[in-house]
Design a protein around this motif. Sequence first.
Motif, PDB file in Angstrom:
ATOM      1  N   VAL A  29       0.944  -1.338  -0.051  1.00 57.69           N
ATOM      2  CA  VAL A  29      -0.018  -0.084  -0.022  1.00 57.69           C
ATOM      3  C   VAL A  29       1.015   1.334  -0.005  1.00 57.69           C
ATOM      4  N   ASN A  34       0.750   5.648  -4.521  1.00 57.69           N
ATOM      5  CA  ASN A  34      -0.100   6.147  -3.595  1.00 57.69           C
ATOM      6  C   ASN A  34       0.550   7.355  -2.609  1.00 57.69           C
ATOM      7  N   THR A  37      -0.540  10.423  -4.319  1.00 61.78           N
ATOM      8  CA  THR A  37      -1.878  10.876  -4.181  1.00 61.78           C
ATOM      9  C   THR A  37      -1.885  11.460  -2.702  1.00 61.78           C
ATOM     10  N   LEU A  38      -1.339  10.611  -1.661  1.00 60.48           N
ATOM     11  CA  LEU A  38      -1.248  11.412  -0.551  1.00 60.48           C
ATOM     12  C   LEU A  38      -0.885  12.818  -0.285  1.00 60.48           C
ATOM     13  N   ASP A  79       1.248  10.035 -10.848  1.00 49.91           N
ATOM     14  CA  ASP A  79       0.743   8.706 -10.013  1.00 49.91           C
ATOM     15  C   ASP A  79       0.140   7.622 -10.603  1.00 49.91           C
ATOM     16  N   ALA A  83       1.681   4.084 -11.191  1.00 52.17           N
ATOM     17  CA  ALA A  83       0.942   2.773 -10.837  1.00 52.17           C
ATOM     18  C   ALA A  83       0.754   1.690 -12.071  1.00 52.17           C
ATOM     19  N   THR A  90      -3.267  -0.308  -6.418  1.00 54.65           N
ATOM     20  CA  THR A  90      -4.008  -1.031  -5.055  1.00 54.65           C
ATOM     21  C   THR A  90      -5.335  -0.434  -5.121  1.00 54.65           C
ATOM     22  N   VAL A  92      -6.419   0.798  -2.348  1.00 53.02           N
ATOM     23  CA  VAL A  92      -6.585   2.129  -1.664  1.00 53.02           C
ATOM     24  C   VAL A  92      -6.189   3.120  -2.625  1.00 53.02           C
ATOM     25  N   GLY A  93      -5.498   2.889  -3.630  1.00 57.64           N
ATOM     26  CA  GLY A  93      -5.112   3.890  -4.576  1.00 57.64           C
ATOM     27  C   GLY A  93      -6.438   4.150  -5.408  1.00 57.64           C
ATOM     28  N   LYS A  94      -7.166   3.061  -5.897  1.00 59.82           N
ATOM     29  CA  LYS A  94      -8.056   3.281  -6.674  1.00 59.82           C
ATOM     30  C   LYS A  94      -9.270   4.367  -6.254  1.00 59.82           C
ATOM     31  N   ALA A  96      -8.493   6.409  -3.245  1.00 60.35           N
ATOM     32  CA  ALA A  96      -7.960   7.616  -2.715  1.00 60.35           C
ATOM     33  C   ALA A  96      -7.668   8.398  -4.061  1.00 60.35           C
ATOM     34  N   ASP A  97      -7.251   8.052  -5.060  1.00 58.95           N
ATOM     35  CA  ASP A  97      -7.084   8.944  -6.257  1.00 58.95           C
ATOM     36  C   ASP A  97      -8.159   9.867  -6.773  1.00 58.95           C
TER      37      ASP A  97
END
Length: 208
Positions: A29, A34, A37-38, A79, A83, A90, A92-94, A96-97
């Motif tokens: 993760v 990611n 993205t953060l 990002d 990826a 991930t 999470v990325g799907k 959060a992005d």
Amino acid sequence: MPGTPRRPERGAAVTGAAESAPPVARVPVLNAANGLTLLRLVLVPVFAASVIASGLTHTGWRIAACLIFAFASMTDLVDGWIARRFGLVTSVGKVADPIADKALTGAALVLLSVYDRLPWWVTVLILVRELGITGLRFWVIRHGVIAASRGGKLKTALQVLAIAWYLWPMPAALAAVGGWIMAAAVLVTVVTGFDYVAQALRLRRPRP
């Protein structure tokens, strides 16, 4: 019988197949994609603070706000490329992005309307469309994925360009161009919104 090849024992064959199967790699993760993205999420309040400090009148703060917005928008492109290129996609990325994208764009639109640079109906229309399409994607996720279309990418590019144009302290002769860019962005936003709705209905339609 002589010359007849001997069959391997059944247990040995199964063991060999199991041992030869490559392990499935798990994507961590905490990875570069990611992380960007953060970073984009973290930059949203920094960007908002810069706009508020400028009041959209102070030249220096307006330039700072525009550069922060442009940099944060660029991380969205980078990002996604990282990826896909390095296999760092991930769950999470799907999630959060798109949240980071809408937080950045939404904050910019709301602040532009607060400072009377952009009509509120434009901000509300774009935000309702963005949230609606996100809801549609979750609605059909069990049936398929609504991928970003070329029109959707054009919509994003026009929105980013229009917002950056409003933020940068343009000369009076060029400032009005931002309104035309935003008008094009609104048009593409509405058209692609209907296209995504049609895609969602096709995915939800019962198959014979």
